[in-house]
Design a protein around this motif. Structure first.
Motif, PDB file in Angstrom:
ATOM      1  N   HIS A 159      -1.812  18.183   6.605  1.00 21.29           N
ATOM      2  CA  HIS A 159      -0.461  18.733   6.672  1.00 21.29           C
ATOM      3  C   HIS A 159       0.261  18.172   7.900  1.00 21.29           C
ATOM      4  CE1 HIS A 159      -0.843  21.528   3.391  1.00 21.29           C
ATOM      5  NE2 HIS A 159      -2.001  21.924   3.865  1.00 21.29           N
ATOM      6  N   GLY A 160       1.550  18.337   7.928  1.00 25.30           N
ATOM      7  CA  GLY A 160       2.300  17.956   9.114  1.00 25.30           C
ATOM      8  C   GLY A 160       2.935  16.591   9.014  1.00 25.30           C
ATOM      9  N   ASP A 161       3.310  16.061  10.188  1.00 22.89           N
ATOM     10  CA  ASP A 161       4.121  14.853  10.246  1.00 22.89           C
ATOM     11  C   ASP A 161       3.496  13.661   9.531  1.00 22.89           C
ATOM     12  OD1 ASP A 161       5.899  16.283  11.671  1.00 22.89           O
ATOM     13  OD2 ASP A 161       5.309  15.494  13.631  1.00 22.89           O
ATOM     14  N   PHE A 162       4.335  12.929   8.827  1.00 24.05           N
ATOM     15  CA  PHE A 162       3.928  11.669   8.214  1.00 24.05           C
ATOM     16  C   PHE A 162       4.054  10.567   9.261  1.00 24.05           C
ATOM     17  CE2 PHE A 162       4.295  14.143   4.502  1.00 24.05           C
ATOM     18  CZ  PHE A 162       3.761  13.456   3.427  1.00 24.05           C
ATOM     19  N   THR A 163       3.112   9.656   9.280  1.00 26.26           N
ATOM     20  CA  THR A 163       3.195   8.544  10.220  1.00 26.26           C
ATOM     21  C   THR A 163       4.180   7.501   9.686  1.00 26.26           C
ATOM     22  OG1 THR A 163       1.467   7.251   9.146  1.00 26.26           O
ATOM     23  CG2 THR A 163       0.775   8.865  10.807  1.00 26.26           C
ATOM     24  N   GLU A 164       4.573   6.592  10.556  1.00 25.81           N
ATOM     25  CA  GLU A 164       5.487   5.530  10.144  1.00 25.81           C
ATOM     26  C   GLU A 164       4.842   4.657   9.066  1.00 25.81           C
ATOM     27  OE1 GLU A 164       8.071   4.303  13.398  1.00 25.81           O
ATOM     28  OE2 GLU A 164       7.589   2.269  12.755  1.00 25.81           O
ATOM     29  N   ASP A 165       3.533   4.422   9.212  1.00 21.54           N
ATOM     30  CA  ASP A 165       2.826   3.636   8.195  1.00 21.54           C
ATOM     31  C   ASP A 165       2.885   4.335   6.840  1.00 21.54           C
ATOM     32  OD1 ASP A 165       2.207   1.620   9.893  1.00 21.54           O
ATOM     33  OD2 ASP A 165       0.139   2.271  10.273  1.00 21.54           O
ATOM     34  N   GLU A 166       2.709   5.647   6.860  1.00 18.98           N
ATOM     35  CA  GLU A 166       2.780   6.404   5.599  1.00 18.98           C
ATOM     36  C   GLU A 166       4.176   6.318   4.992  1.00 18.98           C
ATOM     37  OE1 GLU A 166      -0.437  10.033   5.772  1.00 18.98           O
ATOM     38  OE2 GLU A 166       1.200  10.127   7.209  1.00 18.98           O
ATOM     39  N   ASP A 167       5.196   6.447   5.856  1.00 20.38           N
ATOM     40  CA  ASP A 167       6.581   6.333   5.373  1.00 20.38           C
ATOM     41  C   ASP A 167       6.808   4.978   4.694  1.00 20.38           C
ATOM     42  OD1 ASP A 167       7.173   8.803   6.319  1.00 20.38           O
ATOM     43  OD2 ASP A 167       8.538   8.155   7.898  1.00 20.38           O
ATOM     44  N   ASN A 168       6.351   3.937   5.375  1.00 15.69           N
ATOM     45  CA  ASN A 168       6.558   2.593   4.830  1.00 15.69           C
ATOM     46  C   ASN A 168       5.841   2.418   3.500  1.00 15.69           C
ATOM     47  OD1 ASN A 168       8.090   1.936   7.049  1.00 15.69           O
ATOM     48  ND2 ASN A 168       6.352   1.113   8.192  1.00 15.69           N
ATOM     49  N   LEU A 169       4.624   2.966   3.440  1.00 15.67           N
ATOM     50  CA  LEU A 169       3.856   2.877   2.197  1.00 15.67           C
ATOM     51  C   LEU A 169       4.564   3.626   1.069  1.00 15.67           C
ATOM     52  CD1 LEU A 169       1.307   1.854   0.847  1.00 15.67           C
ATOM     53  CD2 LEU A 169       0.090   3.873   1.680  1.00 15.67           C
ATOM     54  N   ILE A 170       5.128   4.792   1.408  1.00 21.27           N
ATOM     55  CA  ILE A 170       5.840   5.574   0.392  1.00 21.27           C
ATOM     56  C   ILE A 170       7.070   4.801  -0.106  1.00 21.27           C
ATOM     57  CG2 ILE A 170       7.155   7.685  -0.039  1.00 21.27           C
ATOM     58  CD1 ILE A 170       5.249   9.071   1.978  1.00 21.27           C
ATOM     59  N   PHE A 171       7.813   4.209   0.831  1.00 25.32           N
ATOM     60  CA  PHE A 171       8.963   3.387   0.433  1.00 25.32           C
ATOM     61  C   PHE A 171       8.527   2.309  -0.560  1.00 25.32           C
ATOM     62  CE2 PHE A 171      11.643   4.574   4.221  1.00 25.32           C
ATOM     63  CZ  PHE A 171      12.765   4.877   3.501  1.00 25.32           C
ATOM     64  N   ASN A 172       7.475   1.643  -0.173  1.00 27.97           N
ATOM     65  CA  ASN A 172       6.978   0.532  -0.990  1.00 27.97           C
ATOM     66  C   ASN A 172       6.539   1.014  -2.370  1.00 27.97           C
ATOM     67  OD1 ASN A 172       6.253  -2.023  -1.600  1.00 27.97           O
ATOM     68  ND2 ASN A 172       4.582  -2.188  -0.136  1.00 27.97           N
ATOM     69  N   LEU A 173       5.765   2.094  -2.381  1.00 28.24           N
ATOM     70  CA  LEU A 173       5.239   2.604  -3.652  1.00 28.24           C
ATOM     71  C   LEU A 173       6.352   3.197  -4.523  1.00 28.24           C
ATOM     72  CD1 LEU A 173       1.956   4.233  -2.281  1.00 28.24           C
ATOM     73  CD2 LEU A 173       2.118   2.231  -3.773  1.00 28.24           C
ATOM     74  N   TYR A 174       7.336   3.818  -3.853  1.00 30.79           N
ATOM     75  CA  TYR A 174       8.458   4.372  -4.624  1.00 30.79           C
ATOM     76  C   TYR A 174       9.195   3.246  -5.334  1.00 30.79           C
ATOM     77  CZ  TYR A 174      12.565   7.158  -5.836  1.00 30.79           C
ATOM     78  OH  TYR A 174      13.563   7.808  -6.533  1.00 30.79           O
ATOM     79  N   ASN A 175       9.310   2.123  -4.642  1.00 31.58           N
ATOM     80  CA  ASN A 175       9.982   0.971  -5.245  1.00 31.58           C
ATOM     81  C   ASN A 175       9.211   0.454  -6.451  1.00 31.58           C
ATOM     82  OD1 ASN A 175      12.144  -0.876  -5.270  1.00 31.58           O
ATOM     83  ND2 ASN A 175      10.825  -2.431  -4.384  1.00 31.58           N
ATOM     84  N   GLN A 176       7.885   0.548  -6.371  1.00 30.33           N
ATOM     85  CA  GLN A 176       7.056   0.067  -7.483  1.00 30.33           C
ATOM     86  C   GLN A 176       6.983   1.076  -8.627  1.00 30.33           C
ATOM     87  OE1 GLN A 176       3.118  -1.181  -6.159  1.00 30.33           O
ATOM     88  NE2 GLN A 176       3.994  -1.903  -4.232  1.00 30.33           N
ATOM     89  N   HIS A 177       6.811   2.352  -8.288  1.00 29.68           N
ATOM     90  CA  HIS A 177       6.500   3.360  -9.308  1.00 29.68           C
ATOM     91  C   HIS A 177       7.642   4.315  -9.615  1.00 29.68           C
ATOM     92  CE1 HIS A 177       2.343   2.054  -8.989  1.00 29.68           C
ATOM     93  NE2 HIS A 177       2.310   2.351  -7.704  1.00 29.68           N
ATOM     94  N   GLY A 178       8.678   4.347  -8.768  1.00 27.88           N
ATOM     95  CA  GLY A 178       9.691   5.377  -8.923  1.00 27.88           C
ATOM     96  C   GLY A 178       9.100   6.714  -8.502  1.00 27.88           C
ATOM     97  N   SER A 179       9.595   7.795  -9.100  1.00 29.31           N
ATOM     98  CA  SER A 179       9.160   9.124  -8.664  1.00 29.31           C
ATOM     99  C   SER A 179       7.860   9.565  -9.316  1.00 29.31           C
ATOM    100  CB  SER A 179      10.264  10.140  -8.939  1.00 29.31           C
ATOM    101  OG  SER A 179      10.583  10.145 -10.310  1.00 29.31           O
ATOM    102  N   ARG A 180       6.874   8.673  -9.341  1.00 25.25           N
ATOM    103  CA  ARG A 180       5.543   9.055  -9.832  1.00 25.25           C
ATOM    104  C   ARG A 180       4.745   9.543  -8.631  1.00 25.25           C
ATOM    105  NH1 ARG A 180       4.872   7.028 -14.969  1.00 25.25           N
ATOM    106  NH2 ARG A 180       3.234   8.581 -14.964  1.00 25.25           N
ATOM    107  N   TRP A 181       5.027  10.790  -8.247  1.00 25.31           N
ATOM    108  CA  TRP A 181       4.504  11.300  -6.977  1.00 25.31           C
ATOM    109  C   TRP A 181       2.992  11.352  -6.958  1.00 25.31           C
ATOM    110  CZ3 TRP A 181       8.209  10.374  -4.046  1.00 25.31           C
ATOM    111  CH2 TRP A 181       9.536  10.632  -4.405  1.00 25.31           C
ATOM    112  N   SER A 182       2.386  11.640  -8.071  1.00 26.07           N
ATOM    113  CA  SER A 182       0.918  11.710  -8.088  1.00 26.07           C
ATOM    114  C   SER A 182       0.315  10.335  -7.835  1.00 26.07           C
ATOM    115  CB  SER A 182       0.424  12.296  -9.396  1.00 26.07           C
ATOM    116  OG  SER A 182       0.893  11.535 -10.469  1.00 26.07           O
ATOM    117  N   SER A 183       0.934   9.292  -8.415  1.00 32.01           N
ATOM    118  CA  SER A 183       0.463   7.923  -8.184  1.00 32.01           C
ATOM    119  C   SER A 183       0.629   7.554  -6.713  1.00 32.01           C
ATOM    120  CB  SER A 183       1.248   6.923  -9.024  1.00 32.01           C
ATOM    121  OG  SER A 183       1.154   7.227 -10.375  1.00 32.01           O
ATOM    122  N   ILE A 184       1.792   7.901  -6.169  1.00 32.17           N
ATOM    123  CA  ILE A 184       2.067   7.581  -4.771  1.00 32.17           C
ATOM    124  C   ILE A 184       1.099   8.330  -3.849  1.00 32.17           C
ATOM    125  CG2 ILE A 184       3.788   7.786  -2.931  1.00 32.17           C
ATOM    126  CD1 ILE A 184       5.950   7.362  -5.107  1.00 32.17           C
ATOM    127  N   ALA A 185       0.919   9.626  -4.145  1.00 33.00           N
ATOM    128  CA  ALA A 185       0.048  10.447  -3.287  1.00 33.00           C
ATOM    129  C   ALA A 185      -1.398   9.963  -3.330  1.00 33.00           C
ATOM    130  CB  ALA A 185       0.137  11.909  -3.713  1.00 33.00           C
TER     131      ALA A 185
END
Length: 208
Positions: free
Chosen positions: A68-94
């Motif tokens: 829980h708690g703050d996301f790191t910058e690396d996590e943010d970047n990974l989420i950006f990247n994965l969102y671009n690939q998968h869209g709002s497939r949150w389970s895939s991203i998570a």
DNA sequence: AATGGTAACAACCGCCCTCAC
DNA sequence: CGTGAGGGCGGTTGTTACCAT
């Protein structure tokens, strides 16, 4: 006729979980697993909760190794990247972020990253509009080795790195262009806030 | 100090998919 | 093969904490 409800809505508790309920659910799942089905679990565990609610509580909060708690910058970047690939497939991203749940990632995106992305695109769009009116040619194509057609590099104007802390100094962002100007875009911020933007052009040109 | 606005996060809702029967 | 129950998931809402005025 609609589907039968998964539980007796009139006799289940809703709202925040109490520490006692958490302890009961945790103990039961750790001892018995889901006991076959989540639907049957609350009755067996002595909880006045919907089975789906128990499942959600376990997956998002009680199961071991949840971060829980703050996301790191690396996590943010990974989420950006994965969102671009998968869209709002949150389970895939998570699934690519150890210890993070889909709900966590989704909330983080909706509360922080969505705004961050908007700022990034707006900054790039403003700069591009400025360049198109003051320069005779579009940004020189430096490299298309990453599949991008154009690269623009510029210092974000009138913004100090400190006041830019809500964005991603030293990081990068990717996204689909919300205005339809480009097929795709990506950008990278160096620590001194020089922004490098990459563009896939639409119909063979940047339509500014 | 009180109030209103906003951000963050937890939880619910309802649809879709899968799989057993 | 059709049907229905259960699970998974994304969207949305509710609640609380925090901040600005």
């Amino acid at each position: 006729m609609g589907r039968a409800p998964c539980c007796d809505k009139a006799n289940v508790k809703k709202g925040p979980w109490s520490p006692d309920e958490d302890a009961t659910l945790k103990l039961y799942v750790e001892t018995h697993g889901t006991a076959g089905t989540w639907i049957a679990l609350p009755t067996k565990a002595g909880l006045k909760r919907c089975g789906k609610s128990c499942r959600l509580r376990w997956l998002n909060y009680l199961r071991p190794n949840i971060k829980h708690g703050d996301f790191t910058e690396d996590e943010d970047n990974l989420i950006f990247n994965l969102y671009n690939q998968h869209g709002s497939r949150w389970s895939s991203i998570a699934s690519q972020l150890p210890g993070r749940t889909d709900n966590d990632v989704k909330n983080h995106w909706n509360t922080k990253l969505k705004k961050k992305k908007k700022l990034l695109v707006a900054a790039g769009k403003t700069k591009l509009q400025t360049m198109s009116s003051t320069e005779t040619s579009l940004p020189q194509t430096i490299s298309n080795s990453a599949g991008f057609d154009s690269v623009a590099q510029f210092q974000i104007p009138n913004v100090s790195p400190s006041s830019f802390s809500d964005m991603v100094p030293g990081g990068r962002g990717y996204g689909r262009d919300e205005w339809g100007l480009m097929e795709d875009w990506g950008c990278y911020f160096s620590p001194d806030m020089v922004c490098t933007m990459f563009f896939k052009e639409k119909n063979g040109k940047l339509c500014l």
